[in-house]
Scaffold this active site. Structure first.
Site, mmCIF file in Angstrom:
data_model
loop_
_atom_site.group_PDB
_atom_site.id
_atom_site.type_symbol
_atom_site.label_atom_id
_atom_site.label_comp_id
_atom_site.label_asym_id
_atom_site.label_seq_id
_atom_site.Cartn_x
_atom_site.Cartn_y
_atom_site.Cartn_z
ATOM 1 C CB THR A 45 -0.949 -0.003 1.222
ATOM 2 O OG1 THR A 45 -1.514 -1.314 1.372
ATOM 3 C CG2 THR A 45 -2.065 1.006 1.044
ATOM 4 C CD GLU A 117 6.539 -0.891 9.031
ATOM 5 O OE1 GLU A 117 6.384 -1.128 7.833
ATOM 6 O OE2 GLU A 117 5.989 -1.555 9.923
HETATM 7 C C1 5RP Z 1 5.407 -3.791 6.868
HETATM 8 C C2 5RP Z 1 4.087 -3.379 7.377
HETATM 9 C C3 5RP Z 1 3.039 -3.072 6.364
HETATM 10 O O1 5RP Z 1 2.589 -1.775 6.576
HETATM 11 C C4 5RP Z 1 1.919 -4.049 6.518
HETATM 12 O O2 5RP Z 1 2.426 -5.360 6.437
HETATM 13 C C5 5RP Z 1 0.854 -3.837 5.433
HETATM 14 O O3 5RP Z 1 1.400 -4.161 4.186
HETATM 15 P P1 5RP Z 1 0.566 -4.124 2.854
HETATM 16 O O4 5RP Z 1 0.281 -2.683 2.558
HETATM 17 O O5 5RP Z 1 1.482 -4.752 1.837
HETATM 18 O O6 5RP Z 1 -0.688 -4.926 3.067
HETATM 19 O O7 5RP Z 1 3.832 -3.293 8.553
HETATM 20 O O8 5RP Z 1 6.265 -4.196 7.897
#
Ligand code: 5RP
Length: 237
Positions: A45, A117
């Site tokens: 995303t 993050e």
């Molecule tokens: C990565 C994360 C991502 O934000 C989470 O896994 C969502 O990913 P995606 O947008 O591919 O569904 O925490 O460590």
């Protein structure tokens, strides 16, 4: 939780999950402050957000990134990337989530980037989560909870989760333990119902060898742009 931005009429053909990610990635641009540096998360995303951010790259100073993968994508699109140590404060951090509840608490780390993050989220005034509606849950825990662990503590941490009723497994890549950007491993924990995310994050964060638990309660989202079949909904917490 407050809901705003009543979506327009539903499109004739339902949007795919990929299209929903594109929509929320583009919608997040409204939270980017011109002239500033933006915090950038990780995942599919966020990749849509980074692509959208490239359209206004001349209006921002650059980004602080939460992973090697996002850094590479930002740089490839001509967006400068700053070291988090050189940027005391960010007005906004944009990132995805694996789950988000009605108070803005999240499970994150499906992309193994949870530690960086959480660091970038902590230096940001506002966390804007971008997600498709499959990520909105009543109670965190259905998605396997990622936990970054120092390798020598892995078995001890797995045993501690077992005592809580969770089943923790080391995440593999190509048949070997996945190694994070920080040189550690990830355990994914199933079987948990995280009814008190603040207490859970506080407790697990103190276990020896845990680098970061993927519950984001202290660094929760203040806004969630949720991609739904009928458009982008804005949740505020
Ligand atoms: C990565 C994360 C991502 O934000 C989470 O896994 C969502 O990913 P995606 O947008 O591919 O569904 O925490 O460590």
């Amino acid at each position: 939780m407050t809901l705003s931005n009543s979506p327009a009429a539903a499109p004739a053909t339902p949007l795919t999950q990929d299209q929903l990610k594109t929509l929320v990635g583009q919608a997040a641009l409204q939270y980017v402050v011109p002239g500033e540096i933006v915090g950038v998360g990780t995942g599919s995303t966020v990749n849509k957000f980074i692509d959208a951010l490239a359209t206004m790259k001349d209006q921002i100073k650059g980004a602080v990134s939460s992973s090697v993968a996002s850094t590479e994508r930002l740089l490839a699109l001509g967006i400068p990337v700053f070291d988090s140590n050189d940027v005391p404060r960010l007005s906004v951090y944009i990132d995805g989530a694996d789950e988000i509840d009605g108070k803005g608490h999240m499970v994150k780390g499906g992309g193994a980037a949870l530690t960086r993050e959480k660091i970038v989220a902590a230096q940001s005034d506002r966390f804007v989560c971008i997600a498709d509606e499959s990520k909105l849950v009543q109670t965190l825990g259905a998605f396997p909870l990622p936990v970054e662990v120092i390798p020598m503590a892995t078995q001890r941490v797995i045993a501690q989760f077992a005592a809580k009723g969770g089943v923790a497994k080391v995440r593999l890549k190509d048949g070997k333990p996945l190694v994070t950007d920080n040189g550690q491993v990830i355990v994914d924990v199933t079987g948990l119902q995280i009814t008190d995310p603040v207490a859970f994050e506080a407790e697990v964060s103190q276990w020896p060898g845990v680098v970061t638990v993927g519950v984001f309660a202290f660094q929760r989202a203040q806004v969630c742009l949720l991609g739904t079949a009928s458009g982008v909904k804005t949740l505020t917490f």
